[in-house]
Design a protein around this motif. Structure first.
Motif, mmCIF file in Angstrom:
data_model
loop_
_atom_site.group_PDB
_atom_site.id
_atom_site.type_symbol
_atom_site.label_atom_id
_atom_site.label_comp_id
_atom_site.label_asym_id
_atom_site.label_seq_id
_atom_site.Cartn_x
_atom_site.Cartn_y
_atom_site.Cartn_z
ATOM 1 N N GLY A 147 0.661 -1.337 0.054
ATOM 2 C CA GLY A 147 0.019 -0.062 0.084
ATOM 3 C C GLY A 147 0.666 1.125 -0.039
ATOM 4 O O GLY A 147 0.421 2.396 -0.343
ATOM 5 N N LYS A 148 2.325 1.228 0.382
ATOM 6 C CA LYS A 148 2.839 2.466 0.522
ATOM 7 C C LYS A 148 4.368 1.953 0.327
ATOM 8 O O LYS A 148 4.875 0.850 0.856
ATOM 9 N N MET B 30 -4.744 -2.801 -8.887
ATOM 10 C CA MET B 30 -5.370 -1.675 -9.684
ATOM 11 C C MET B 30 -4.452 -0.650 -10.481
ATOM 12 O O MET B 30 -3.524 -0.279 -10.215
ATOM 13 N N TRP B 31 -5.050 -0.365 -11.651
ATOM 14 C CA TRP B 31 -4.464 0.795 -12.466
ATOM 15 C C TRP B 31 -4.849 2.104 -11.773
ATOM 16 O O TRP B 31 -3.770 3.198 -11.385
ATOM 17 N N ASP B 32 -5.996 2.416 -11.548
ATOM 18 C CA ASP B 32 -6.284 3.839 -10.785
ATOM 19 C C ASP B 32 -6.978 3.628 -9.460
ATOM 20 O O ASP B 32 -7.384 2.300 -9.195
ATOM 21 N N ALA C 214 -2.084 1.930 -6.533
ATOM 22 C CA ALA C 214 -2.362 1.784 -7.774
ATOM 23 C C ALA C 214 -1.182 2.140 -8.778
ATOM 24 O O ALA C 214 -0.201 2.721 -8.208
ATOM 25 N N GLN C 215 -1.056 1.645 -9.780
ATOM 26 C CA GLN C 215 -0.121 1.997 -10.815
ATOM 27 C C GLN C 215 -0.039 3.303 -11.094
ATOM 28 O O GLN C 215 1.106 3.867 -11.385
ATOM 29 N N MET D 210 2.791 2.975 -8.495
ATOM 30 C CA MET D 210 3.601 1.909 -8.310
ATOM 31 C C MET D 210 4.561 2.314 -9.670
ATOM 32 O O MET D 210 5.837 2.103 -9.665
ATOM 33 N N LEU D 211 3.857 2.968 -10.712
ATOM 34 C CA LEU D 211 4.880 3.016 -12.050
ATOM 35 C C LEU D 211 5.799 4.119 -11.721
ATOM 36 O O LEU D 211 6.901 3.974 -11.985
#
Length: 303
Positions: free
Chosen positions: A201-202, A223-225, A246-247, A253-254
């Motif tokens: 989560g972080k 999730m993406w968003d 989320a990504q 994440m990205l």
């Protein structure tokens, strides 16, 4: 070190049995180019014969059937599973223990918090005592690495991660260290390091340093968003509220992975709503551009 992806989806798998979101409908009618996925679980070995199962998903029987080394056939009753590590006490990651009851006793490694949840709110440890002694608990200490006798060349280091205990936990609204962990798995012969965190989560600065010291990152791709489930009309909670980063978006994440250019980066625990499941989507193309992979059932990694 051999790492086998047994299941790569989040809870419910893909397509989810009761879901008619655009991804699930598209997969069923053939308009979406995607692969079916079972619920998240991996297996790790130092010799390709003895395997440590990380989480036991509800789909475990099909996953074992799909990976030949899990049935070496050395005796009338046999399995390649030598030990089991539980990352948390969520239904998605523990219910498979019930399907493994014929093979009890199993050696299970988990934290105090997970053992408490699985002895009270969801008492798998208690229930399974009726099958040949059930589950032999090996305590994971949060401040210490450990080895598992069946895979002596692998060193496991637990990392407490921010998350929430499941709804049946006695401390559901009182988070404790050990509710959810990640793992660093190091091959003591090759030096190869895996960072595994299907629920993340972080990412703070110390954790980023740990990730930077790993060769392969197998991380939360739920999730993406952050508001994906809300926008798709299939849920009311955000990814962060469920303990998943989320990504997409600032701090996503990205953006985290952008700081780690030398590592192999693989997303796992993909929710059925995530557009990266669509292999022709712009989100999937963005992952390709960033050299980020999407785990799939049957994927093999060697370090």
């Amino acid at each position: 070190m051999f790492v086998q992806i047994l299941g790569s989806a989040a809870g419910g798998g893909f397509p989810q049995w009761n879901c008619n979101c655009v991804n699930c409908v598209g997969f069923r009618d053939g308009s979406l180019r995607a692969q079916a996925r079972t619920q998240s679980s991996i297996a790790i070995s130092d010799d390709g014969v003895n395997w440590v199962l990380c989480n036991a998903s509800p789909d475990i029987r099909a996953q074992l059937q799909g990976f030949a080394p899990m049935q070496p056939g050395r005796a009338l009753r046999d399995t390649g599973i030598s030990a089991i590590i539980l990352m948390d006490s969520q239904i998605d990651h523990t219910t498979g223990l019930l399907s493994l009851r014929e093979g009890c006793p199993h050696q299970v490694w988990c934290t105090d918090m997970v053992h408490e949840d699985l002895s009270t709110g969801f008492p798998l440890f208690t229930m399974l005592t009726h099958w040949n002694g059930g589950l032999n608990w090996n305590r994971i200490e949060l401040d210490a690495s450990f080895t598992i006798p069946a895979c002596p060349n692998l060193r496991f280091t637990p990392l407490p991660l921010r998350s929430a205990a499941p709804p049946y936990s006695p401390h559901r609204f009182d988070p404790h260290p050990g509710d959810n962990i990640g793992l660093i798995v190091e091959d003591l012969r090759t030096g190869g390091k895996l960072f595994y965190a299907p629920g993340l989560g972080k990412v703070d600065a110390p954790l980023l340093e740990i990730m930077a010291a790993s060769d392969c990152l197998l991380v939360d791709g739920t999730m993406w968003d952050d508001d994906e489930m809300q926008r798709r009309g299939v849920g009311t909670r955000t990814g962060r509220e469920m303990g998943h980063l989320a990504q997409n978006g600032p701090g996503g994440m990205l953006q985290v992975l952008e700081h780690l250019p030398k590592q192999r980066k693989v997303l796992i625990h993909i929710n059925n709503t995530n557009p990266i499941l669509d292999e022709d989507s712009p989100e999937r193309a963005e992952l390709v551009r960033r050299n980020v992979e999407v785990a799939y059932d049957g994927m093999s990694i060697e370090l």
